[in-house]
Design an enzyme around this catalytic site. Structure first.
Site, short mmCIF file in Angstrom:
data_model
loop_
_atom_site.label_atom_id
_atom_site.label_comp_id
_atom_site.label_asym_id
_atom_site.label_seq_id
_atom_site.Cartn_x
_atom_site.Cartn_y
_atom_site.Cartn_z
N HIS A 53 0.92 -1.07 0.04
CA HIS A 53 -0.05 0.06 0.02
C HIS A 53 0.96 1.10 0.02
O HIS A 53 1.90 1.19 0.10
CB HIS A 53 -0.92 -0.12 1.21
CG HIS A 53 -0.13 0.08 2.56
ND1 HIS A 53 -0.38 -1.21 3.39
CD2 HIS A 53 0.90 0.80 2.88
CE1 HIS A 53 0.14 -1.03 4.37
NE2 HIS A 53 1.03 0.02 4.49
P1 TYD Z 1 -2.51 -3.30 7.42
O1 TYD Z 1 -1.95 -1.80 7.61
O2 TYD Z 1 -3.16 -3.66 6.31
O3 TYD Z 1 -1.26 -4.47 7.40
P2 TYD Z 1 0.06 -4.37 6.45
O4 TYD Z 1 1.07 -3.61 7.17
O5 TYD Z 1 0.35 -5.70 6.09
O6 TYD Z 1 -0.38 -3.63 5.37
O7 TYD Z 1 -3.21 -3.83 8.91
C1 TYD Z 1 -3.73 -5.01 9.04
C2 TYD Z 1 -5.00 -4.82 10.02
O8 TYD Z 1 -4.50 -4.29 11.19
C3 TYD Z 1 -6.13 -4.00 9.59
O9 TYD Z 1 -7.21 -4.41 9.63
C4 TYD Z 1 -5.83 -2.69 10.18
C5 TYD Z 1 -5.28 -3.08 11.52
N1 TYD Z 1 -4.28 -2.15 12.04
C6 TYD Z 1 -4.63 -1.50 13.15
O10 TYD Z 1 -5.77 -1.55 13.80
N2 TYD Z 1 -3.85 -0.15 13.80
C7 TYD Z 1 -2.52 -0.02 13.03
O11 TYD Z 1 -1.79 0.81 13.59
C8 TYD Z 1 -2.19 -0.84 11.97
C9 TYD Z 1 -0.96 -0.84 11.32
C10 TYD Z 1 -2.89 -2.00 11.18
#
Ligand code: TYD
Length: 139
Positions: A53
């Site tokens: 992303h």
């Molecule tokens: P996401 O940012 O999509 O993971 P990645 O780093 O692999 O892209 O986050 C995964 C899940 O965790 C999503 O449902 C949102 C949640 N999340 C939070 O609640 N707080 C946070 O600070 C982060 C980074 C993710």
């Protein structure tokens, strides 16, 4: 912001025969933004990829606190792959930069400092949408 704004940052290191120590402070030269949140990614099964992303406005610093992994960065046109394997080296990723984390070693921990609180509206999760936004910005 572009790939040229990405920076590999050496964090302060206090070497000590009892074990080394590093630190990050708001307002210090080693952090080009004020941090609002820290999160970390761990227990990544072999072959899995995280992130995938870009953020509209968040700045991040990514550090391999344990083990190693790759940070793949893109501005939609060019790519850069950075291997992180030291707990005193971070990659500064500016807003509007696509990033993926892969090639995780066993027991690796990716720590991420963010300039903002979690906000799903700040994410761009579709690479084609990201590329369109970047192409429109240079027109
Ligand atoms: P996401 O940012 O999509 O993971 P990645 O780093 O692999 O892209 O986050 C995964 C899940 O965790 C999503 O449902 C949102 C949640 N999340 C939070 O609640 N707080 C946070 O600070 C982060 C980074 C993710």
């Amino acid at each position: 912001m572009a790939l040229t704004d990405v920076e590999i940052m050496e964090l302060p290191r206090i070497n000590d025969p009892r074990g080394n120590l590093s630190f990050i402070e708001n307002g210090a030269r080693c952090l080009p933004f004020d941090m609002a949140r820290v999160y970390w990614i761990y227990d990544v099964p072999g072959g899995c990829m995280r992130h995938g992303h870009a953020f509209y406005s968040s700045h991040e610093l990514i550090v391999a606190m344990s083990g190693s992994f790759d940070v793949l960065l893109s501005d939609g046109a060019e790519q850069r792959r950075i291997h992180l394997c030291r707990s005193y080296t971070g990659v500064y990723v500016p807003p509007m930069t696509w990033r993926e984390l892969d090639n995780f070693s066993t027991n690796s921990v990716a720590m991420v400092l963010s300039s903002s609180l979690y906000d799903e509206l700040d994410y761009i999760r579709d690479f084609e949408q990201y590329k369109t936004i970047m192409e429109d910005a240079v027109r």
